[in-house]
Design a protein around this motif. Sequence first.
Motif, PDB file in Angstrom:
ATOM      1  N   GLU A  16      -9.720   2.403  10.363  1.00 46.70           N
ATOM      2  CA  GLU A  16     -11.331   2.669  10.714  1.00 46.70           C
ATOM      3  C   GLU A  16     -11.523   3.376  11.979  1.00 46.70           C
ATOM      4  OE1 GLU A  16     -12.408  -1.455  10.615  1.00 46.70           O
ATOM      5  OE2 GLU A  16     -12.331  -1.642   8.575  1.00 46.70           O
ATOM      6  N   LEU A  17     -10.873   3.105  12.750  1.00 44.23           N
ATOM      7  CA  LEU A  17     -11.078   3.965  14.363  1.00 44.23           C
ATOM      8  C   LEU A  17     -10.661   5.239  14.344  1.00 44.23           C
ATOM      9  CD1 LEU A  17      -9.956   0.873  16.471  1.00 44.23           C
ATOM     10  CD2 LEU A  17     -12.305   1.734  16.534  1.00 44.23           C
ATOM     11  N   CYS A  18      -9.694   5.582  13.555  1.00 44.84           N
ATOM     12  CA  CYS A  18      -9.419   6.983  13.456  1.00 44.84           C
ATOM     13  C   CYS A  18     -10.416   7.802  12.567  1.00 44.84           C
ATOM     14  CB  CYS A  18      -7.927   7.010  12.455  1.00 44.84           C
ATOM     15  SG  CYS A  18      -6.457   6.699  13.576  1.00 44.84           S
ATOM     16  N   LEU A  37      -8.916   2.449  19.959  1.00 43.97           N
ATOM     17  CA  LEU A  37      -8.262   2.916  19.362  1.00 43.97           C
ATOM     18  C   LEU A  37      -6.786   2.760  20.016  1.00 43.97           C
ATOM     19  CD1 LEU A  37      -6.751   4.107  16.909  1.00 43.97           C
ATOM     20  CD2 LEU A  37      -7.897   6.297  17.620  1.00 43.97           C
ATOM     21  N   ARG A  38      -6.899   3.266  21.539  1.00 43.45           N
ATOM     22  CA  ARG A  38      -5.677   3.268  22.105  1.00 43.45           C
ATOM     23  C   ARG A  38      -5.200   1.787  22.510  1.00 43.45           C
ATOM     24  NH1 ARG A  38      -7.726   4.219  27.744  1.00 43.45           N
ATOM     25  NH2 ARG A  38      -8.053   2.044  27.538  1.00 43.45           N
ATOM     26  N   ASP A  39      -6.168   0.902  22.654  1.00 45.42           N
ATOM     27  CA  ASP A  39      -5.796  -0.375  22.837  1.00 45.42           C
ATOM     28  C   ASP A  39      -5.194  -1.097  21.460  1.00 45.42           C
ATOM     29  OD1 ASP A  39      -6.611  -0.399  25.326  1.00 45.42           O
ATOM     30  OD2 ASP A  39      -8.636  -1.410  24.857  1.00 45.42           O
ATOM     31  N   HIS A  44      -0.131  -2.777  18.430  1.00 46.21           N
ATOM     32  CA  HIS A  44       0.419  -2.419  17.276  1.00 46.21           C
ATOM     33  C   HIS A  44       1.853  -2.374  17.710  1.00 46.21           C
ATOM     34  CE1 HIS A  44       1.695  -1.831  13.081  1.00 46.21           C
ATOM     35  NE2 HIS A  44       1.690  -0.427  13.285  1.00 46.21           N
ATOM     36  N   ASN A  45       1.905  -1.290  18.607  1.00 49.52           N
ATOM     37  CA  ASN A  45       3.347  -1.092  19.139  1.00 49.52           C
ATOM     38  C   ASN A  45       4.146  -2.034  19.699  1.00 49.52           C
ATOM     39  OD1 ASN A  45       5.380   1.069  19.876  1.00 49.52           O
ATOM     40  ND2 ASN A  45       4.665   0.675  22.124  1.00 49.52           N
ATOM     41  N   GLU A  46       3.435  -3.225  20.489  1.00 47.27           N
ATOM     42  CA  GLU A  46       4.124  -4.268  20.951  1.00 47.27           C
ATOM     43  C   GLU A  46       4.467  -5.307  19.818  1.00 47.27           C
ATOM     44  OE1 GLU A  46       4.888  -4.771  24.223  1.00 47.27           O
ATOM     45  OE2 GLU A  46       4.215  -2.973  24.402  1.00 47.27           O
TER      46      GLU A  46
END
Length: 67
Positions: A16-18, A37-39, A44-46
């Motif tokens: 959604e943010l994209c 989006l960065r957060d 998600h990466n973590e």
Amino acid sequence: MIPYRGVFVLERRIRELCAQAVKPQDADTLRCIMRELRDALHEHNEDLKRALAEYPFLLDDLNRPAA
């Protein structure tokens, strides 16, 4: 390991943010969207790092040739 519901919610939020980020808007709104989006991507990466750390395989198995 089956992803839990929170992962699906987070992935949907990232999509959604994209979609919001590519729509025309003022600089302040875009900055807010990009920060969120960065957060979300960081979270998600973590989550992926934690899942990989718990994945049931031995690193030594990766070095063996396939049978």
